[in-house]
Design an enzyme around this catalytic site. Structure first.
Site, short mmCIF file in Angstrom:
data_model
loop_
_atom_site.label_atom_id
_atom_site.label_comp_id
_atom_site.label_asym_id
_atom_site.label_seq_id
_atom_site.Cartn_x
_atom_site.Cartn_y
_atom_site.Cartn_z
N GLU A 166 0.81 -1.23 0.00
CA GLU A 166 0.00 0.00 0.00
C GLU A 166 0.84 1.27 0.00
OE1 GLU A 166 -3.85 -1.62 2.49
OE2 GLU A 166 -2.12 -0.97 3.65
C1 TNX Z 1 -4.39 -3.82 4.88
S1 TNX Z 1 -3.08 -5.96 3.60
C2 TNX Z 1 -3.12 -3.66 5.37
C3 TNX Z 1 -2.94 -3.18 6.74
C4 TNX Z 1 -4.25 -2.99 7.45
C5 TNX Z 1 -5.20 -4.09 7.07
C6 TNX Z 1 -6.49 -4.06 7.81
C7 TNX Z 1 -1.81 -5.17 4.07
C8 TNX Z 1 -0.53 -5.75 3.74
N1 TNX Z 1 -1.97 -4.02 4.73
O1 TNX Z 1 -2.20 -1.98 6.74
O2 TNX Z 1 -4.01 -3.00 8.82
O3 TNX Z 1 -5.45 -3.98 5.69
O4 TNX Z 1 -7.27 -5.19 7.52
#
Ligand code: TNX
Length: 500
Positions: free
Chosen positions: A313
């Site tokens: 992300e």
């Molecule tokens: C996505 S999936 C994230 C996290 C959040 C989570 C909550 C991923 C690698 N990163 O930063 O905490 O969703 O479900």
């Protein structure tokens, strides 16, 4: 079923010695072997039982002493250097030289229990099986031959969104070990908090670690505390993989040191739950001096081979910058003698041959990750719609999120890691991991409610041969665990799918 209820009542009442139920209701040995979770490669009950009594001893061959002491503490049976005459024995042995995977062999007869493995880690796995078979002072006779399907069976705890104490992490490690999970991935830094003291950049912890989601209390581990967690895990054959998420998810670091920001201005601390708004400054050299220091200290504190560098992300980083950054940081990790684990976006850069990509998407079709896997990149599977322990069970679950899916127990259990990712060879699959993000999770009771019973489901996908996969049998195995959870004080979700 009836003896199970009686056993549950006895265990819940704290009875340390479970007298075999009522006449005609004696526990059938067959059930205990069918109830081993994760399901073993093979299990065969026999007539009779081994009875633990005043003259029972545990013996330990070379390399088996540590696990023997652990079993001694569980069964309240002494370890002796040699079996005394007239008593029965539980004999633990590391066969040959200390090598091999975590496979073990367990033979229980009326006069003797024999547990052998190629490594102490296999003995430890066998002890978990023995614990499940023991019914008070009685261990039903039979044979188990067992070995893990995948080498990597992980759980992740996000200690950044909410901080969890050393004791809370150790409690979770104990619970992981019961189900033969051998990796604890600690998500140590995110926008909302930095949780490990880095001596060369101390404000990361003292300032960047001072808060948490919703303004809840922050915290951080001193290096001594982190070492204590690592040692506690190692004693249970669990390897710690520390994660510092980057180049995104870094607001706590940016807030702590102004020079890490492209504009030289530190943002305020952040206690919300948005993702994807922060980025390290990819074109500043200080960024890499900073990372060399952080990674160097973490590498020195971490005996396991992997450091996790996040990489998910990174919406506030351009793709070109992302590639530059991830490639350079992989080199820094390698220079400190460690291998990289990263979320699967790392495949959009140039993964090193030893880099492991952790897959978290909600679809089984991802040609880029499949191509990387076919090209030799190892993959750990954590599909968010199946393996994320922070997803709600249903729409009235009080904790958790639902962006990826609602995940009932049958969903968590109902997939095959070996064939899940279309086009990725099974040989690239290192295993599975169940991540627990903690935006809504504040206490050990919260952790347990989300992890149980889905964590044992993921543990079974990682350990058990695909040929044992069977929902109808699994739900009975799972139900049989509930008295143990009650005895251990583990909070769990009473899923209507399971005949508790
Ligand atoms: C996505 S999936 C994230 C996290 C959040 C989570 C909550 C991923 C690698 N990163 O930063 O905490 O969703 O479900």
């Amino acid at each position: 079923m009836r003896w199970r209820l009686i056993l549950a009542a006895l265990v819940a009442a704290g009875a340390s010695t479970v007298a075999v139920a009522e006449p005609g209701a004696a526990a059938p040995a067959r059930d205990a072997y069918a109830d081993i979770l994760p399901a073993p490669v093979s299990a065969r009950p026999e007539r009779g039982a081994f009875t633990i009594g005043r003259h029972t001893t545990i013996t330990a061959g070379p390399g088996a002493r540590g696990v023997a002491e652990q079993l001694s503490a569980i069964l309240h049976v002494p370890v002796a250097s040699r079996a005394p005459k007239g008593g029965n024995t539980i004999a633990l042995a590391v066969a040959g030289r200390d090598q091999g995977d975590e496979s073990y062999r367990l033979d229980v007869g009326p006069g003797r229990v024999t547990l052998t493995a190629g490594r102490a880690a296999g003995l430890f796995a066998g002890v978990q099986t023995l614990r499940q078979l023991a019914n008070g002072t009685s261990i039903p006779a039979g044979h188990v031959a067992d070995a893990p399907r995948f080498a990597y069976r992980g759980a992740m705890l996000d200690v950044a969104r909410h901080f969890f104490s050393v004791a809370q992490v150790e409690r979770y490690i104990d619970q992981l070990a019961l189900y033969k999970i051998n990796t604890l991935h600690l998500h140590l830094a995110d926008d909302q908090g930095w949780r490990i003291m880095i001596n060369s950049w101390p404000r990361l912890a003292t300032y960047g670690g001072s808060t948490a989601v919703d303004g809840d209390p922050g915290g951080y581990y001193t290096q001594a505390q982190y070492r204590a967690i690592v040692a506690y895990a190692a004693a249970r054959y669990v390897t710690v993989i520390p994660e510092i998420d980057m180049p995104g998810h870094v607001n706590a670091a940016l807030a702590s040191y102004a020079e890490l920001n492209c504009d030289g201005v530190a943002p305020p601390l952040y206690t919300g739950t948005d993702v994807g708004f922060s980025s390290l400054c990819v074109n500043k050299e200080v960024t890499y001096r900073f990372l060399d220091d952080v990674i160097g200290e973490l590498a020195a504190l971490t005996p396991g081979p992997y450091l996790h560098i996040g990489g998910d992300e990174a919406h506030a980083t351009s793709q070109a910058d992302y590639v530059t950054f991830m490639n350079r940081v992989q080199g820094i990790v390698a220079a400190h003698g460690k291998r990289v684990q990263a979320w699967h976006q790392v495949v959009t850069a140039s993964p090193l041959p030893t880099t492991v990509a952790q897959y978290w998407d909600t679809t089984n079709v991802n040609p880029q990750v499949a191509a990387a896997a076919a090209n030799g990149t190892g993959v750990v599977l954590s599909p968010a719609n199946l393996a994320y322990l922070d997803m709600k069970y249903n729409d009235s679950t009080p904790l958790g999120q639902d962006w990826a899916a609602l995940i009932e127990v049958a969903d968590a259990y109902g997939w095959d890691p070996g064939t899940y990712l279309v086009g990725a060879p099974t040989s690239a699959v290192r295993g599975v991991e169940a991540p627990l993000w903690t935006e809504t999770i504040r206490t050990s009771a919260d952790i347990e409610y989300m992890a149980f019973p889905r964590l044992p489901a993921i543990a079974e996908l990682g350990w058990s041969p695909a040929s044992t996969h069977d929902w109808a049998a699994f739900r009975l195995r799972l139900a049989a665990q509930a008295p143990r959870w009650q005895a251990l004080g583990i909070n769990f979700y009473r899923s209507p799918q399971i005949p508790w």
